[in-house]
Write a protein that holds these residues in place. Sequence first.
Motif, PDB file in Angstrom:
ATOM      1  N   ASN A 152       6.970  15.071 -11.428  1.00  0.00           N
ATOM      2  CA  ASN A 152       6.537  13.727 -11.013  1.00  0.00           C
ATOM      3  C   ASN A 152       5.553  12.795 -12.049  1.00  0.00           C
ATOM      4  N   THR A 153       4.593  13.760 -12.625  1.00  0.00           N
ATOM      5  CA  THR A 153       3.693  13.042 -13.376  1.00  0.00           C
ATOM      6  C   THR A 153       4.406  12.666 -14.960  1.00  0.00           C
ATOM      7  N   ASP A 155       7.574  11.675 -15.051  1.00  0.00           N
ATOM      8  CA  ASP A 155       8.341  10.725 -14.668  1.00  0.00           C
ATOM      9  C   ASP A 155       7.504   9.358 -14.560  1.00  0.00           C
ATOM     10  N   THR A 156       6.259   9.412 -13.842  1.00  0.00           N
ATOM     11  CA  THR A 156       5.363   8.436 -14.029  1.00  0.00           C
ATOM     12  C   THR A 156       4.936   7.727 -15.320  1.00  0.00           C
ATOM     13  N   GLY A 159       7.873   5.871 -16.900  1.00  0.00           N
ATOM     14  CA  GLY A 159       8.084   4.756 -15.956  1.00  0.00           C
ATOM     15  C   GLY A 159       6.943   3.567 -16.094  1.00  0.00           C
ATOM     16  N   GLU A 160       5.792   4.225 -16.507  1.00  0.00           N
ATOM     17  CA  GLU A 160       4.758   3.252 -16.904  1.00  0.00           C
ATOM     18  C   GLU A 160       4.608   2.944 -18.385  1.00  0.00           C
ATOM     19  N   GLN A 162       3.452   5.006 -20.471  1.00  0.00           N
ATOM     20  CA  GLN A 162       2.242   5.558 -20.984  1.00  0.00           C
ATOM     21  C   GLN A 162       2.836   6.666 -22.279  1.00  0.00           C
ATOM     22  N   LYS A 184      -3.125   4.561 -17.614  1.00  0.00           N
ATOM     23  CA  LYS A 184      -2.513   3.492 -16.861  1.00  0.00           C
ATOM     24  C   LYS A 184      -2.928   2.205 -17.308  1.00  0.00           C
TER      25      LYS A 184
END
Length: 220
Positions: A152-153, A155-156, A159-160, A162, A184
């Motif tokens: 999940n991290t 993917d975040t 997606g962001e 980063q 972020k």
Amino acid sequence: MKSAVIVFPGSNCDRDMAVALTKITGNKPLMVWHQETDFDTVDFIALPGGFSYGDYLRCGAMSAKSNIMKEVIRRAEDGVPIFGVCNGFQVLTETGLLPGALMRNANLSFVCKDVKMTVANNDTMFTADYAEDEEILIPVAHHDGNYFADENTLDTLEGEGQVAFRYNEDINGAQRAIAGITNKRGNILGMMPHPERMIEPALGGSDGRKLFTSVMNRLS
């Protein structure tokens, strides 16, 4: 640009960082000892590479609890750009300023060589002077550079936007070939490779220079 380099017992790349910042910004950085609790106002803070506290417990874990990191965290929350290289990246994850962790290299060996990387996102204050998907050559020197985070991290981070840098080959087993990430907000960058060691042709190349000029240009 006024800068500071945080120095821990066992740091061994603090002078490399100081030389790079002096040559590129024209100003000598403050060298801030880990036992301090405050320092002058600066535009940029660097956490250098090395083996702080001998890498006991976990790499960066003891440094993350040092006196000066309370002030670094406060300034990060105020938006001051923070840059952690190698051991500095490990410290940033241990403080929670960046997600994930740096584990032992997958081959259980220290790796020290120049590696090719790709600029995964040039829309950050640290990468703006690079071209999109630019391939750069930067040295690595680490034993615990295997970036790990849960799916999940990861993917975040993807997606962001980063993920700032990716390895072009498997260097240490890092998930999704991640070499460097931002928070972020975009004012914190951690990476395992050492751009401060590639700032002029006499050092073997200058691909690391644009990271520092990117920040300078953003702050000017």
